[in-house]
Scaffold this active site. Structure first.
Site, PDB file in Angstrom:
ATOM      1  N   THR A   1      10.162  -6.989 -12.987  1.00 22.91           N
ATOM      2  CA  THR A   1       9.493  -8.278 -13.133  1.00 22.91           C
ATOM      3  C   THR A   1       8.362  -8.384 -12.112  1.00 22.91           C
ATOM      4  O   THR A   1       8.592  -8.178 -10.924  1.00 22.91           O
ATOM      5  CB  THR A   1      10.509  -9.419 -12.915  1.00 22.91           C
ATOM      6  OG1 THR A   1      11.558  -9.248 -13.861  1.00 22.91           O
ATOM      7  CG2 THR A   1       9.855 -10.777 -13.093  1.00 22.91           C
TER       8      THR A   1
ATOM      9  N   GLN B   1      -6.606  -0.857   5.393  1.00 19.39           N
ATOM     10  CA  GLN B   1      -7.157  -1.488   6.594  1.00 19.39           C
ATOM     11  C   GLN B   1      -8.539  -2.101   6.386  1.00 19.39           C
ATOM     12  O   GLN B   1      -9.113  -2.657   7.322  1.00 19.39           O
ATOM     13  CB  GLN B   1      -7.216  -0.461   7.745  1.00 19.39           C
ATOM     14  CG  GLN B   1      -5.861  -0.078   8.317  1.00 19.39           C
ATOM     15  CD  GLN B   1      -5.172  -1.222   9.049  1.00 19.39           C
ATOM     16  OE1 GLN B   1      -5.791  -2.240   9.396  1.00 19.39           O
ATOM     17  NE2 GLN B   1      -3.881  -1.074   9.291  1.00 19.39           N
TER      18      GLN B   1
ATOM     19  N   ALA C   1       0.829  -1.208   0.000  1.00 21.36           N
ATOM     20  CA  ALA C   1       0.000   0.000   0.000  1.00 21.36           C
ATOM     21  C   ALA C   1       0.865   1.260   0.000  1.00 21.36           C
ATOM     22  O   ALA C   1       0.469   2.282  -0.558  1.00 21.36           O
ATOM     23  CB  ALA C   1      -0.945   0.001   1.201  1.00 21.36           C
ATOM     24  N   THR C   2       2.050   1.197   0.597  1.00 18.96           N
ATOM     25  CA  THR C   2       2.944   2.357   0.583  1.00 18.96           C
ATOM     26  C   THR C   2       3.240   2.764  -0.856  1.00 18.96           C
ATOM     27  O   THR C   2       3.100   3.940  -1.233  1.00 18.96           O
ATOM     28  CB  THR C   2       4.266   2.036   1.317  1.00 18.96           C
ATOM     29  OG1 THR C   2       3.960   1.810   2.698  1.00 18.96           O
ATOM     30  CG2 THR C   2       5.270   3.166   1.187  1.00 18.96           C
TER      31      THR C   2
ATOM     32  N   CYS D   1       5.074   2.320  12.006  1.00 17.29           N
ATOM     33  CA  CYS D   1       6.097   3.053  11.265  1.00 17.29           C
ATOM     34  C   CYS D   1       6.712   4.144  12.124  1.00 17.29           C
ATOM     35  O   CYS D   1       7.842   4.550  11.929  1.00 17.29           O
ATOM     36  CB  CYS D   1       5.486   3.689  10.026  1.00 17.29           C
ATOM     37  SG  CYS D   1       4.093   2.772   9.381  1.00 17.29           S
TER      38      CYS D   1
ATOM     39  N   ASN E   1      -5.410   3.353  10.629  1.00 12.69           N
ATOM     40  CA  ASN E   1      -4.691   2.211  11.188  1.00 12.69           C
ATOM     41  C   ASN E   1      -4.537   2.284  12.706  1.00 12.69           C
ATOM     42  O   ASN E   1      -4.476   1.265  13.376  1.00 12.69           O
ATOM     43  CB  ASN E   1      -3.327   2.077  10.514  1.00 12.69           C
ATOM     44  CG  ASN E   1      -2.643   3.415  10.298  1.00 12.69           C
ATOM     45  OD1 ASN E   1      -3.181   4.302   9.613  1.00 12.69           O
ATOM     46  ND2 ASN E   1      -1.476   3.590  10.885  1.00 12.69           N
TER      47      ASN E   1
ATOM     48  N   ALA F   1      -1.532  -6.735   0.878  1.00 11.04           N
ATOM     49  CA  ALA F   1      -1.832  -8.140   1.182  1.00 11.04           C
ATOM     50  C   ALA F   1      -1.591  -8.493   2.650  1.00 11.04           C
ATOM     51  O   ALA F   1      -2.354  -9.242   3.247  1.00 11.04           O
ATOM     52  CB  ALA F   1      -1.003  -9.059   0.279  1.00 11.04           C
TER      53      ALA F   1
HETATM   54  C1  LIG Z   1      -0.163  -0.765   6.579  1.00 13.75           C
HETATM   55  C2  LIG Z   1      -0.732   0.437   5.947  1.00 13.75           C
HETATM   56  C3  LIG Z   1      -0.114   1.025   4.828  1.00 13.75           C
HETATM   57  C4  LIG Z   1       1.185   0.510   4.263  1.00 13.75           C
HETATM   58  O1  LIG Z   1       1.015  -0.737   3.664  1.00 13.75           O
HETATM   59  P1  LIG Z   1       2.315  -1.594   3.240  1.00 13.75           P
HETATM   60  O2  LIG Z   1       1.741  -2.643   2.349  1.00 13.75           O
HETATM   61  O3  LIG Z   1       2.870  -2.136   4.510  1.00 13.75           O
HETATM   62  O4  LIG Z   1       3.238  -0.683   2.528  1.00 13.75           O
HETATM   63  C5  LIG Z   1      -0.709   2.136   4.276  1.00 13.75           C
HETATM   64  N1  LIG Z   1      -1.846   2.633   4.771  1.00 13.75           N
HETATM   65  C6  LIG Z   1      -2.467   2.107   5.839  1.00 13.75           C
HETATM   66  C7  LIG Z   1      -3.732   2.709   6.330  1.00 13.75           C
HETATM   67  C8  LIG Z   1      -1.929   0.997   6.457  1.00 13.75           C
HETATM   68  O5  LIG Z   1      -2.536   0.473   7.527  1.00 13.75           O
END
Ligand SMILES: *Cc1c(COP(=O)(O)O)cnc(C)c1O
Length: 418
Positions: free
Chosen positions: A278, A217, A109-110, A364, A189, A238
């Site tokens: 890839t 989330q 998600a980052t 984080c 989160n 994931a």
């Molecule tokens: C965990 C999280 C992310 C980051 O996801 P990653 O796959 O670990 O990079 C971003 N946004 C929220 C709200 C999260 O809880």
């Protein structure tokens, strides 16, 4: 490159029989075992264990189905390509999307958040100058917005009310004719608080702005449907939903005229040029399997998570004075509670609870000594923000663990207050 010797090219190492034998031995240690746990894990919003069914779905792609999905000049490569596209269709289906070409696989998600914000800014740079976010977004949204502000964009960060939600009238007020993007998370989160994404998206669209939603989330706890969210771009991850770490996806709604997104990684133009490199085929298959399981289970898991979370919250609040719940209880994830223990330092409380895996602030930021910016944005005083812990339960959490965890929290808060 040397010639490929049939007996020593590595391919024979992964013949089905041997592969199966190895993976079976491995797999026995994989399921997250309830009875053997010494530390009670209540940090599902930071990460979850990979479901054995997800691992099983991924396994062949580390072994005999290892080919590069971009190598479509040969059979194994074409098979890998088909598997990647099947995973893309599954991800799309479980996000409620009809066309598979709208899903880009990322490292999580980052990356999806960075790609969405950077890409929209680049695509709209000619006629837009303004971006909107809000103060409790994940750092992977706030940091790209801050970087764009340094590059000359105007950025408005909406405040939140005491419950952690944005105010729609404040959003209406912030929108400008040159607003390119509104980025609003589905669920926070740290507090689990849900934002009014659909209403915000309608307001943003009425003013010609695109909407990005960090929905990391959501899956596994809520039914996530991008149509209902109304967002143009949606990020998922994931490992927050019993899948593997290091893979996620960005959904992008088809635009008319098409939006030309700017890739963050340049190279071989994989993922339709949006994400060179890839593709992580085992990861993509794992994300697809995780979202599929989440869709099957969410109707049962949601209420069960809520009942465990409520029991924890009610027991702790009944057993202690001076406990305050952070976040709007009517609009939050079923698995999360964030509690402030007046007169106690959160880090000291954490240190005295080595048998519980819980957190202060976001994972984080947990090395940082300042109290959670998310709680501060909600108007929680610094001392109470520093006295707050997040508890997030997962589908493996048991009633017995909740009872034990609640008793331990009560015991240690009383001890620290004496
Ligand atoms: C965990 C999280 C992310 C980051 O996801 P990653 O796959 O670990 O990079 C971003 N946004 C929220 C709200 C999260 O809880």
């Amino acid at each position: 490159m040397g010639t490929m010797e049939p007996a020593s090219d590595g391919f024979t190492e992964t013949q089905p029989s041997r592969f199966r034998q190895q993976s079976n031995t491995r797999r026995e240690s994989l399921p997250y075992n309830t009875e053997m746990r010494e530390v009670i894990y209540l940090d599902a919003n930071a990460s979850t264990p990979c479901d054995p069914q997800v691992v099983e779905a991924m396994m062949p792609f580390f072994g005999e189905r290892f080919a590069n999905p971009s190598s479509r000049s040969h059979g194994p490569g074409r098979e890998a390509y088909l598997a990647l596209e099947a995973a893309r269709r599954t991800v799309a289906r479980h996000l409620g999307v009809t066309s598979m070409t709208e899903i880009v696989f990322t490292s999580g998600a980052t990356e999806a958040n960075n790609l969405a914000i950077r890409a929209i800014a680049a695509a709209r740079a000619g006629h837009s100058r303004h971006l909107v976010g809000q103060r409790t977004e994940h750092p992977s949204v706030l940091q790209p917005l801050a970087a764009l502000e340094r590059e000359g964009w105007a950025v408005t960060l909406l405040g939140v009310d005491g419950g952690g939600r944005i105010r729609l009238d404040e959003l209406e007020h912030a929108l400008r004719p040159d607003t390119a993007l509104v980025s609003l998370m589905l669920a926070n989160n740290e507090t689990g608080v849900l934002q009014p994404v659909a209403e915000a998206a309608a307001a943003a669209h009425a003013r010609g702005a695109l909407v990005h939603c960090d929905a990391a989330q959501g899956p596994g706890k809520l039914r996530v449907n991008v149509g209902e969210l109304g967002a143009d771009l949606v990020s998922v991850s994931a490992h927050k939903v019993y899948g593997p770490k290091g893979v996620g996806a960005l959904y992008q709604r088809r635009q008319h005229p098409p939006l030309r997104l700017e890739p963050m990684l340049a190279g071989g133009n994989q993922e339709r040029g949006l994400r060179s490199g890839t593709p992580n085929l085992p990861g993509a298959v794992g994300l697809a399997a995780a979202l599929e399981l989440a869709a099957e289970r969410v109707a049962g898991d949601g209420p069960r998570l809520a009942s465990l979370r409520n029991r924890l919250e009610n027991t702790v609040m009944a057993g202690l004075d001076g406990v305050r719940r952070n976040g709007d209880p009517r609009h939050r994830l079923p698995n999360t509670t964030n509690l402030a223990f007046a007169g106690v330092d959160g880090s000291a409380l954490l240190a005295s609870l080595p048998d519980l895996a819980v957190s202060t602030g976001s994972a984080c930021a947990s090395a940082a000594p300042e109290p959670s910016p998310v709680l501060r944005a909600m108007g929680v005083p610094a001392d109470l923000a520093a006295a707050s812990l997040r508890f997030s339960v997962m589908r493996h959490t048991t009633e017995e663990e909740i009872a034990r965890a609640a008793a331990r929290v009560i015991e240690e808060v009383r001890r620290l207050r004496r």
